[in-house]
Design a protein around this motif. Structure first.
Motif, PDB file in Angstrom:
ATOM      1  N   ALA A  10     131.871 -20.528  56.885  1.00  0.00           N
ATOM      2  CA  ALA A  10     132.598 -19.503  56.137  1.00  0.00           C
ATOM      3  C   ALA A  10     133.987 -20.032  55.784  1.00  0.00           C
ATOM      4  O   ALA A  10     134.608 -20.735  56.586  1.00  0.00           O
ATOM      5  CB  ALA A  10     132.705 -18.222  56.959  1.00  0.00           C
ATOM      6  N   GLU A  11     134.460 -19.696  54.605  1.00  0.00           N
ATOM      7  CA  GLU A  11     135.781 -20.161  54.158  1.00  0.00           C
ATOM      8  C   GLU A  11     136.892 -19.713  55.093  1.00  0.00           C
ATOM      9  O   GLU A  11     137.852 -20.432  55.319  1.00  0.00           O
ATOM     10  CB  GLU A  11     136.062 -19.656  52.741  1.00  0.00           C
ATOM     11  N   GLU A  12     136.769 -18.508  55.633  1.00  0.00           N
ATOM     12  CA  GLU A  12     137.812 -17.962  56.502  1.00  0.00           C
ATOM     13  C   GLU A  12     137.647 -18.378  57.958  1.00  0.00           C
ATOM     14  O   GLU A  12     138.387 -17.944  58.822  1.00  0.00           O
ATOM     15  CB  GLU A  12     137.851 -16.433  56.384  1.00  0.00           C
ATOM     16  N   GLY A  13     136.674 -19.250  58.211  1.00  0.00           N
ATOM     17  CA  GLY A  13     136.385 -19.691  59.570  1.00  0.00           C
ATOM     18  C   GLY A  13     135.112 -19.055  60.073  1.00  0.00           C
ATOM     19  O   GLY A  13     134.676 -18.015  59.574  1.00  0.00           O
ATOM     20  N   GLY A  14     134.495 -19.661  61.029  1.00  0.00           N
ATOM     21  CA  GLY A  14     133.240 -19.142  61.543  1.00  0.00           C
ATOM     22  C   GLY A  14     132.082 -19.527  60.648  1.00  0.00           C
ATOM     23  O   GLY A  14     132.159 -20.483  59.861  1.00  0.00           O
ATOM     24  N   THR A  27     123.757 -12.522  58.319  1.00  0.00           N
ATOM     25  CA  THR A  27     124.611 -12.200  59.455  1.00  0.00           C
ATOM     26  C   THR A  27     125.763 -13.186  59.518  1.00  0.00           C
ATOM     27  O   THR A  27     125.837 -14.116  58.705  1.00  0.00           O
ATOM     28  CB  THR A  27     123.807 -12.187  60.775  1.00  0.00           C
ATOM     29  N   GLU A  28     126.656 -13.003  60.477  1.00  0.00           N
ATOM     30  CA  GLU A  28     127.798 -13.904  60.629  1.00  0.00           C
ATOM     31  C   GLU A  28     128.154 -14.036  62.097  1.00  0.00           C
ATOM     32  O   GLU A  28     127.678 -13.281  62.942  1.00  0.00           O
ATOM     33  CB  GLU A  28     128.999 -13.394  59.842  1.00  0.00           C
ATOM     34  N   GLY A  29     129.013 -15.009  62.395  1.00  0.00           N
ATOM     35  CA  GLY A  29     129.484 -15.207  63.762  1.00  0.00           C
ATOM     36  C   GLY A  29     130.631 -16.192  63.789  1.00  0.00           C
ATOM     37  O   GLY A  29     130.803 -16.987  62.865  1.00  0.00           O
ATOM     38  N   ASP A  30     131.422 -16.135  64.846  1.00  0.00           N
ATOM     39  CA  ASP A  30     132.569 -17.034  64.983  1.00  0.00           C
ATOM     40  C   ASP A  30     132.150 -18.455  65.368  1.00  0.00           C
ATOM     41  O   ASP A  30     132.845 -19.411  65.061  1.00  0.00           O
ATOM     42  CB  ASP A  30     133.543 -16.494  66.026  1.00  0.00           C
ATOM     43  N   THR A  31     131.036 -18.579  66.086  1.00  0.00           N
ATOM     44  CA  THR A  31     130.541 -19.892  66.509  1.00  0.00           C
ATOM     45  C   THR A  31     129.079 -20.019  66.081  1.00  0.00           C
ATOM     46  O   THR A  31     128.424 -19.023  65.751  1.00  0.00           O
ATOM     47  CB  THR A  31     130.616 -20.059  68.041  1.00  0.00           C
ATOM     48  N   ILE A  36     123.611 -17.777  65.682  1.00  0.00           N
ATOM     49  CA  ILE A  36     122.185 -17.903  66.011  1.00  0.00           C
ATOM     50  C   ILE A  36     121.702 -16.671  66.775  1.00  0.00           C
ATOM     51  O   ILE A  36     120.618 -16.134  66.495  1.00  0.00           O
ATOM     52  CB  ILE A  36     121.919 -19.217  66.776  1.00  0.00           C
ATOM     53  N   ASN A  37     122.490 -16.191  67.733  1.00  0.00           N
ATOM     54  CA  ASN A  37     122.126 -14.963  68.445  1.00  0.00           C
ATOM     55  C   ASN A  37     122.069 -13.771  67.494  1.00  0.00           C
ATOM     56  O   ASN A  37     121.164 -12.937  67.577  1.00  0.00           O
ATOM     57  CB  ASN A  37     123.106 -14.681  69.585  1.00  0.00           C
ATOM     58  N   ASN A  38     123.042 -13.710  66.579  1.00  0.00           N
ATOM     59  CA  ASN A  38     123.059 -12.627  65.602  1.00  0.00           C
ATOM     60  C   ASN A  38     121.864 -12.724  64.656  1.00  0.00           C
ATOM     61  O   ASN A  38     121.331 -11.702  64.212  1.00  0.00           O
ATOM     62  CB  ASN A  38     124.368 -12.631  64.818  1.00  0.00           C
ATOM     63  N   LEU A  39     121.430 -13.950  64.342  1.00  0.00           N
ATOM     64  CA  LEU A  39     120.249 -14.133  63.503  1.00  0.00           C
ATOM     65  C   LEU A  39     119.013 -13.545  64.174  1.00  0.00           C
ATOM     66  O   LEU A  39     118.199 -12.895  63.516  1.00  0.00           O
ATOM     67  CB  LEU A  39     120.006 -15.619  63.222  1.00  0.00           C
ATOM     68  N   ARG A  40     118.871 -13.792  65.459  1.00  0.00           N
ATOM     69  CA  ARG A  40     117.717 -13.222  66.176  1.00  0.00           C
ATOM     70  C   ARG A  40     117.697 -11.699  66.032  1.00  0.00           C
ATOM     71  O   ARG A  40     116.659 -11.100  65.728  1.00  0.00           O
ATOM     72  CB  ARG A  40     117.759 -13.616  67.646  1.00  0.00           C
ATOM     73  N   ASP A  41     118.847 -11.077  66.248  1.00  0.00           N
ATOM     74  CA  ASP A  41     118.933  -9.614  66.120  1.00  0.00           C
ATOM     75  C   ASP A  41     118.653  -9.160  64.689  1.00  0.00           C
ATOM     76  O   ASP A  41     117.936  -8.178  64.465  1.00  0.00           O
ATOM     77  CB  ASP A  41     120.314  -9.113  66.545  1.00  0.00           C
TER      78      ASP A  41
END
Length: 67
Positions: A10-14, A27-31, A36-41
């Motif tokens: 992401a341009e803004e980080g993460g 989905t998105e995430g900081d790391t 990957i965890n958010n993708l599962r959900d």
């Protein structure tokens, strides 16, 4: 079941991720681990909604064309 996803920086980080086979499954995430965890959900949620919305009569058709 295995589903392919694309993880983008992401341009803004993460990171943000999408599942091309599941329209609108994003989905998105900081790391990378978080995304990957958010993708599962997100995938599980997408599939749950799709199962609830099964349409008995669809006008869409999938065809295979040889070129």
């Amino acid at each position: 079941m295995k589903i392919k996803a694309v993880i983008h920086s992401a341009e803004e980080g993460g990171y943000w991720a999408e599942v091309p086979a599941l329209p609108g499954c994003i989905t998105e995430g900081d790391t990378k681990d978080e995304v990957i965890n958010n993708l599962r959900d997100a995938i599980e949620g997408w599939l749950d909604v799709a199962n609830e919305r099964q349409v008995t009569q669809s006008t869409d058709q999938i065809v295979e064309i040889a070129v």
